[in-house]
Design a protein around this motif. Structure first.
Motif, PDB file in Angstrom:
ATOM      1  N   TYR A   1      55.197  57.269  52.277  1.00 36.97           N
ATOM      2  CA  TYR A   1      55.211  57.689  53.677  1.00 36.97           C
ATOM      3  C   TYR A   1      54.135  56.940  54.471  1.00 36.97           C
ATOM      4  O   TYR A   1      54.390  56.442  55.566  1.00 36.97           O
ATOM      5  N   MET A   2      52.923  56.862  53.929  1.00 36.84           N
ATOM      6  CA  MET A   2      51.840  56.174  54.636  1.00 36.84           C
ATOM      7  C   MET A   2      52.103  54.675  54.766  1.00 36.84           C
ATOM      8  O   MET A   2      51.793  54.081  55.796  1.00 36.84           O
ATOM      9  N   MET A   3      52.684  54.059  53.750  1.00 37.55           N
ATOM     10  CA  MET A   3      52.991  52.631  53.836  1.00 37.55           C
ATOM     11  C   MET A   3      54.031  52.382  54.929  1.00 37.55           C
ATOM     12  O   MET A   3      53.900  51.433  55.714  1.00 37.55           O
ATOM     13  N   ASN A   4      55.048  53.233  54.999  1.00 37.39           N
ATOM     14  CA  ASN A   4      56.058  53.088  56.054  1.00 37.39           C
ATOM     15  C   ASN A   4      55.452  53.354  57.425  1.00 37.39           C
ATOM     16  O   ASN A   4      55.763  52.653  58.392  1.00 37.39           O
ATOM     17  N   TYR A   5      54.584  54.346  57.529  1.00 42.32           N
ATOM     18  CA  TYR A   5      53.944  54.658  58.799  1.00 42.32           C
ATOM     19  C   TYR A   5      53.097  53.482  59.291  1.00 42.32           C
ATOM     20  O   TYR A   5      53.151  53.110  60.458  1.00 42.32           O
ATOM     21  N   LEU A   6      52.314  52.898  58.386  1.00 41.63           N
ATOM     22  CA  LEU A   6      51.463  51.770  58.780  1.00 41.63           C
ATOM     23  C   LEU A   6      52.287  50.534  59.108  1.00 41.63           C
ATOM     24  O   LEU A   6      51.878  49.704  59.920  1.00 41.63           O
TER      25      LEU A   6
ATOM     26  N   VAL B   1      52.231  66.905  41.096  1.00 37.99           N
ATOM     27  CA  VAL B   1      51.128  66.123  41.665  1.00 37.99           C
ATOM     28  C   VAL B   1      51.490  64.636  41.698  1.00 37.99           C
ATOM     29  O   VAL B   1      51.253  63.952  42.699  1.00 37.99           O
ATOM     30  N   ALA B   2      52.084  64.139  40.616  1.00 34.99           N
ATOM     31  CA  ALA B   2      52.459  62.723  40.571  1.00 34.99           C
ATOM     32  C   ALA B   2      53.521  62.412  41.631  1.00 34.99           C
ATOM     33  O   ALA B   2      53.395  61.418  42.360  1.00 34.99           O
ATOM     34  N   LEU B   3      54.531  63.255  41.728  1.00 32.27           N
ATOM     35  CA  LEU B   3      55.568  63.025  42.743  1.00 32.27           C
ATOM     36  C   LEU B   3      54.991  63.117  44.150  1.00 32.27           C
ATOM     37  O   LEU B   3      55.326  62.299  45.022  1.00 32.27           O
ATOM     38  N   GLY B   4      54.134  64.085  44.391  1.00 37.88           N
ATOM     39  CA  GLY B   4      53.509  64.222  45.703  1.00 37.88           C
ATOM     40  C   GLY B   4      52.694  63.001  46.076  1.00 37.88           C
ATOM     41  O   GLY B   4      52.736  62.536  47.214  1.00 37.88           O
ATOM     42  N   PHE B   5      51.970  62.458  45.110  1.00 40.65           N
ATOM     43  CA  PHE B   5      51.170  61.260  45.369  1.00 40.65           C
ATOM     44  C   PHE B   5      52.053  60.090  45.776  1.00 40.65           C
ATOM     45  O   PHE B   5      51.794  59.408  46.767  1.00 40.65           O
ATOM     46  N   PHE B   6      53.122  59.849  45.014  1.00 43.86           N
ATOM     47  CA  PHE B   6      53.970  58.698  45.313  1.00 43.86           C
ATOM     48  C   PHE B   6      54.758  58.878  46.605  1.00 43.86           C
ATOM     49  O   PHE B   6      54.947  57.920  47.357  1.00 43.86           O
ATOM     50  N   ILE B   7      55.171  60.089  46.906  1.00 46.61           N
ATOM     51  CA  ILE B   7      55.873  60.329  48.172  1.00 46.61           C
ATOM     52  C   ILE B   7      54.921  60.131  49.345  1.00 46.61           C
ATOM     53  O   ILE B   7      55.279  59.491  50.337  1.00 46.61           O
TER      54      ILE B   7
END
Length: 73
Positions: free
Chosen positions: A28-33, A18-24
């Protein structure tokens, strides 16, 4: 192996996943934005001009408010 160890290992794996999924997902969203920034007033003005409309500031403010309200829901 006792059942307690199996449960502890499963819980630890779940928490780490869960922790790894959250950070990944966050990265991803920061790069997308960063690559696709949300629409702003200048982009809206340009789009309206390309569609053959002369945008007034009142119309742009109205459309930005409508878009922000739509995103807030």
């Amino acid at each position: 192996m006792s059942p307690i160890w199996v449960v502890l290992i499963a819980l630890a794996t779940l928490i780490i996943g869960v922790a790894l999924g959250f950070f990944i997902a966050r990265r991803y969203m920061m790069n997308y934005l960063k690559k696709n920034p949300p629409i702003n007033e200048q982009m809206l003005r340009t789009m309206m001009m390309q569609m053959g409309q002369k945008p007034s500031q009142k119309k742009i403010n109205q459309m930005m408010r409508a878009m922000n309200n739509q995103q807030g829901k």
